[in-house]
Design a protein around this motif. Structure first.
Motif, PDB file in Angstrom:
ATOM      1  N   HIS C  25       0.904  -1.059  -0.049  1.00 49.42           N
ATOM      2  CA  HIS C  25      -0.104   0.040  -0.001  1.00 49.42           C
ATOM      3  C   HIS C  25       0.934   1.216  -0.109  1.00 49.42           C
ATOM      4  CE1 HIS C  25      -2.669  -2.971   2.498  1.00 49.42           C
ATOM      5  NE2 HIS C  25      -2.810  -3.145   1.034  1.00 49.42           N
ATOM      6  N   GLY C  28      -1.758   7.389  -1.605  1.00 52.88           N
ATOM      7  CA  GLY C  28      -2.165   7.909  -2.667  1.00 52.88           C
ATOM      8  C   GLY C  28      -2.595   6.902  -3.781  1.00 52.88           C
ATOM      9  N   VAL C  30      -3.805   3.752  -2.719  1.00 49.94           N
ATOM     10  CA  VAL C  30      -4.869   2.574  -2.384  1.00 49.94           C
ATOM     11  C   VAL C  30      -5.947   2.989  -2.374  1.00 49.94           C
ATOM     12  CG1 VAL C  30      -4.623   1.119  -0.382  1.00 49.94           C
ATOM     13  CG2 VAL C  30      -2.999   3.022  -0.297  1.00 49.94           C
ATOM     14  N   ASN C  31      -6.873   2.928  -3.907  1.00 48.66           N
ATOM     15  CA  ASN C  31      -8.106   2.963  -3.647  1.00 48.66           C
ATOM     16  C   ASN C  31      -8.577   2.159  -4.708  1.00 48.66           C
ATOM     17  OD1 ASN C  31     -10.687   3.740  -4.333  1.00 48.66           O
ATOM     18  ND2 ASN C  31     -10.338   5.652  -4.543  1.00 48.66           N
ATOM     19  N   LYS C  32      -8.669   0.753  -4.715  1.00 56.17           N
ATOM     20  CA  LYS C  32      -8.828  -0.012  -5.625  1.00 56.17           C
ATOM     21  C   LYS C  32     -10.458   0.079  -6.292  1.00 56.17           C
ATOM     22  CE  LYS C  32      -9.870  -3.977  -2.627  1.00 56.17           C
ATOM     23  NZ  LYS C  32      -9.482  -5.068  -2.013  1.00 56.17           N
ATOM     24  N   PHE C  33     -11.182   0.813  -5.374  1.00 50.19           N
ATOM     25  CA  PHE C  33     -12.626   1.029  -5.851  1.00 50.19           C
ATOM     26  C   PHE C  33     -12.431   2.376  -6.959  1.00 50.19           C
ATOM     27  CE2 PHE C  33     -12.250  -0.384  -1.854  1.00 50.19           C
ATOM     28  CZ  PHE C  33     -12.794  -1.702  -2.220  1.00 50.19           C
ATOM     29  N   GLY C  34     -11.232   2.953  -7.118  1.00 55.53           N
ATOM     30  CA  GLY C  34     -10.815   3.924  -7.919  1.00 55.53           C
ATOM     31  C   GLY C  34     -10.574   3.667  -9.371  1.00 55.53           C
ATOM     32  N   ALA C  35     -10.490   2.340  -9.667  1.00 51.06           N
ATOM     33  CA  ALA C  35      -9.801   1.940 -10.899  1.00 51.06           C
ATOM     34  C   ALA C  35     -10.935   1.180 -11.645  1.00 51.06           C
ATOM     35  CB  ALA C  35      -8.683   1.481 -10.620  1.00 51.06           C
TER      36      ALA C  35
END
Ligand SMILES: Cc1ncc(COP(=O)(O)O)c(C=O)c1O
Lengths: 93, 364, 469
Positions: C25, C28, C30-35
């Motif tokens: 991680h 900046g 760590v947003n696997k929902f952002g991809a």
């Protein structure tokens, strides 16, 4: 290259480093020494748990091939790569 | 978008990136909601990074969720909102970041179909605030606007004198970024840097000396401006963000903003930024289609604008209000919040922080 | 292809294998929902299974949808004809000059827009009559100009030397030639492509109009301008319309010419993600309706009075390229290998690279797997097959683990790939077209050794790799 011909000492991550990891069932892994955290996937989690129990490489291979549909060539290649990246992340983050 | 009547009871607020040096407005909006006399429902904080501080603050957000970046497209965004709606039964959303407004306004109808209400500007109102239409906006406001020109070639900076542009002036990106330049070389360099990042055109803008004053309010969508709070910055960070300010009562700023809201039939929150120059002119710098990071001053000054927004969402008519009293100061400070590792894990692994259920058995 | 059979039936109770992975991680990131959505994959193109296509035609493989081509052009024309009575469309050959693509558009009424002797000859060879060809570009050698004049093609003059040459040819053949001049100017929203045509602001363009008016041999009947490509701000076209109409007025008033056509060139953006643009295409790319509105409103305003005086409205010409063809074509590629880079990043090597996918230099194309991928998505670099460092298909994309042999669909790729692709290191692959009714035909076959050596000539003493004594 097969895993049989490999010196376990060289390829397995440092046992002390492995033991200290806090591994959660969600796949969240925290290293209290470096302060880094990681995500492992389902099979990564199986391997990590096995390593923390001091399993030998062959045990891990058997464990995985008895649960997963994978031939030994793919298994060895993926396992080697995972161990490599695990050691890397733990030792030189 | 004739909004369905809703009684918001589970509101999602975006922009939880309350970084100490440059905070997004979401957390301050959540705080105003918490203190709103007409709201006792849940607040769900939405952010983009697992370390967005607002996601981890139960005092203001009952739960926190990660959203996909606007750049990952409409489908991903809608799908995530649907999941949050299913899990948290959110019934409305308050977007707090500029970059979210285009996607939110475009998807407003679909959100509404999903059962998620909003009260925000229309796409046409959003387009009006594009930086190269400042003149038009200033016309509505009855103020001046700094002379602005779109530039598409670096060559401009070497013969701009003939066109009446004299150094120093400001070079601005179409979305973000600004630099004061003092020579052709500096100008051309700034042009290249900014156009590489934000694309063409690049804007050049007259350099104004003066004092920036701001106003925030809510437009009712029918031409009326409600609950205005005006503020002058007292201190700024090295990024130019105010960390202290004082409420003021500036009639010209009020009138200009009211005229703007009337002319555009502005719907939803807005922030108006004006430069009061040394020689007494009022120059419109920008309007933002959302509440500012200093919105808590509105609650502090007894004009909690979230109460007003809620009334509009409920189709109630907010009562007439005097402008907020002058002389109320806000002073922003940083505080360290303690976050359990399990919450951090949950945000990373699942993209949410949800309240820990009360243990059923309190004994050992 | 991937195994078709049910893995459970095949292997008792074994679970499907997931390549193990561990990802650190980083702030900046760590947003696997952002991809990307993990559940997105594409199994067919216009209902033809991709596995079948690759089985029959190999990999990599370009796949064009005929109905998409037609639909796109219909949508464009509807947007403009709903707002302006007289619209003509010319297919810009350089965008994609595969014969099957050109003829699909020609069947829908498109003229041809060409910019070289080769493109001109290609259009003629396909059967397009000279009077339905718009001839643009800065390089029109005498021989092809002579042919174009003889065949009544519409010549768009780029510079004065060309103007003189056309006048000379016209004199020699005793013809009066109707010509269009290409204009360039500042729209305020685009960078002026000042190297093409005649500049309006400096007076060059009106001088050219004068020059033509004084010629016995030439008649100025059209104005053309192509303001740029992938123009994301439709207001640029509004400005173009106003500037061109003002010039039309000036040229007609001063030189007495009669302008019949106003050609707006191309440049509408396609639904592709330009590198360096933050927001995704659906958020920044204007619709055909928005472009049409931007052009037609000022156009009607500016020509209203003129038409009241009895002049017919000028014909509005469009040369839209990428926006009608880009999303009608995909490229299927196969994963050759998985690797770890020394810095820990994951990469895959695919069998198509910048040689086939030239537009990878400026787009972040969409890349979809052709089956549901299991496992954690991870930042991945996709490299092509070339032994060249610049051969990068995507420098960073979130993808779950892939196996060698997996196929990927890259899109949209219809614009500027089948024309700018390189014969470099590898053979160029097959191109197929899917027709309505799921029928598939080969529209350009993969290259073989012959395709490349056929044009070579070995001098006698170099005909063998061994030196003769
Ligand atoms: C004269 C002319 N017309 C039309 C086009 C097609 O442009 P686009 O693909 O951007 O629509 C081009 C492309 O360069 C051009 O030069």
């Amino acid at each position: 290259m097969t895993l049989d011909s490999i010196d376990e000492q060289v390829i397995l991550p440092d046992p002390m480093a492995l033991k200290r990891l806090a591994v959660s069932e969600s796949g969240f892994v925290f290293d209290p020494v470096s302060g880094h955290s990681f995500t492992v996937n389902e099979t990564g989690l199986v391997i990590l748990h096995a390593l923390q129990r001091d399993s030998r490489l062959n045990d891990i291979r058997e464990l995985l091939s008895s649960d997963y549909d994978v031939d030994s060539q793919n298994l060895d290649r993926d396992l080697l790569e995972f161990l490599g990246s695990l050691s890397n992340q733990l030792e030189h983050p | 978008m004739s909004a369905i009547m809703v009684a918001p009871n589970r509101i999602a607020v975006t922009g939880m990136n309350a970084r100490p040096d440059n905070p997004g407005p979401g957390l301050a909006v959540a705080r105003c909601l918490r203190e709103a006399k007409n709201y006792s429902g849940k607040i769900i904080g939405l952010g983009y990074e697992s370390l967005d501080p607002g996601l981890h603050l139960p005092a203001y957000c009952d739960a926190g969720y990660l959203l996909p970046y606007p750049s990952s497209g409409d489908d991903a965004f809608l799908e995530r909102i649907e999941l949050i709606r299913e899990r948290e039964q959110i019934d409305s959303m308050i977007p707090c970041l500029d970059a979210e407004l285009p996607i939110m306004t475009r998807l407003a109808a679909e959100l509404e179909k999903m059962g998620v209400a909003t009260f925000m500007p229309t796409s046409a109102q959003l387009e009006l605030r594009s930086k190269d239409r400042l003149d038009e906006l200033a016309g509505h406001a009855g103020t001046d606007a700094p002379k602005t020109k779109s530039v598409t070639e670096a060559g401009f900076f070497f013969n701009c004198g003939q066109q009446g542009w004299h150094y120093p002036f400001v070079v601005k990106g179409i979305f973000y970024d600004a630099e004061v330049v003092k020579s052709a070389e500096q100008g051309a360099a700034a042009f290249r840097r900014i156009s590489a990042q934000w694309g063409l055109p690049v804007l050049v803008q007259e350099f104004l000396e003066g004092e920036e004053i701001n106003l925030t309010a809510v437009g009712d969508g029918k031409g009326k401006m409600l609950g205005a709070v005006m503020m002058k910055k007292l201190a700024v960070t090295d990024k130019g963000k105010a960390w202290a300010g004082i409420s003021i009562a500036d009639e010209r700023l009020f009138d200009a903003s009211a005229a703007l809201v009337a002319a555009t039939q502005w719907k939803g929150p807005l922030e108006v930024e004006v430069m009061r120059t040394a020689d007494g002119t009022y120059q419109l710098i920008e309007i933002n289609p959302r509440f500012p990071a200093w919105i808590y001053l509105s609650a502090g000054a007894g004009r909690n604008l979230l109460e007003v927004l809620l009334q509009l969402m409920r189709n109630e008519t907010p009562p007439e209000m005097e402008p907020a009293p002058a002389g109320v100061i806000y002073l922003r400070y940083a505080e360290d919040n303690i976050v359990p590792l399990a919450d951090y894990e949950s945000v990373i692994m699942h993209g949410w922080r949800v309240p820990v259920p009360e243990p059923e058995n309190h004994k050992q | 292809m991937t195994d078709q059979s049910d893995p459970e039936a095949q292997a008792g109770k074994l679970k499907p294998w997931i390549k193990p992975s561990i990802v650190m991680h980083r702030s900046g990131l760590v947003n696997k929902f952002g991809a990307v959505r993990r559940d997105r994959w594409q199994t067919d193109i216009e209902e033809v299974p991709i596995g079948e296509l690759v089985h029959d035609f190999g990999s990599p493989l370009f796949v064009i949808s005929e109905s998409k081509l037609r639909d796109n052009l219909h949508r464009l024309m509807r947007a403009f004809t709903a707002r302006y009575p007289s619209v003509r469309y010319a297919w810009s050959y350089k965008t994609n000059y595969l014969g099957a693509v050109c003829n699909t558009f020609h069947q829908e009424g498109a003229w041809a827009e060409v910019v070289s002797a080769f493109e001109y000859e290609k259009a003629r060879a396909l059967g397009v009559p000279g009077e339905q060809i718009l001839f643009n570009g800065p390089h029109k050698p005498r021989a092809i100009l002579e042919r174009a004049i003889k065949e009544d093609a519409h010549i768009h003059i780029d510079h004065l030397d060309e103007l003189y040459l056309i006048e000379t040819i016209a004199k020699e053949t005793g013809k009066v030639v109707d010509v269009t001049i290409r204009l360039n100017f500042e729209t305020g929203y685009t960078e002026n492509w000042g190297r093409f045509g005649f500049n309006v602001e400096s007076g060059q363009a009106i001088d050219a109009a004068w020059r033509i008016a004084r010629s016995e041999q030439l008649r100025l009947t059209g104005l053309h301008s192509h303001i740029g490509t992938f123009v994301l701000d439709q207001r640029a076209y509004g400005a173009q319309a106003r500037i061109m109409c003002a010039f039309l007025q000036e040229a007609e008033d001063k030189t007495g010419c009669e302008i019949e056509t106003l050609d707006f060139g191309g440049g509408f953006a396609s639904h592709n993600a330009l590198q360096g643009i933050y927001l995704p295409p659906e958020q920044v790319v204007p619709s055909f309706d928005q472009y049409a509105e931007a052009i037609c409103t000022p156009l009607i305003e500016a020509t209203y009075e003129r038409s009241a005086r009895g002049r017919p409205l000028p014909i509005l010409i469009l040369e839209t390229g990428r926006a009608v063809v880009d999303d009608a074509e995909s490229l299927v590629t196969t994963v050759v290998a998985n690797k770890r880079l020394p810095d820990g990043r994951r990469c895959v090597v695919a069998d198509a690279g910048v040689n086939t996918l030239f537009t990878a230099f400026w787009y972040n194309h969409q890349v979809l797997p052709t089956r549901e991928l299991i496992g954690t998505p991870e930042e991945t670099v996709i490299y092509g097959p070339l032994c060249m460092n610049i051969d990068v298909v995507r420098s960073s994309i979130l993808l779950a683990p892939l196996k060698a042999g997996d196929t990927l669909v890259i899109s949209p790729v219809g614009a500027y790939n089948n024309t700018q692709w390189l014969q470099f290191i590898e053979y160029r692959p097959n191109v197929v077209m899917v027709h309505p009714g799921k029928e598939v035909s080969l529209v350009r076959s993969a290259e073989k050794l012959d395709s490349i050596t056929a044009h070579e000539h070995l001098p006698k003493h170099l005909s063998s790799p061994v030196k003769s004594k």
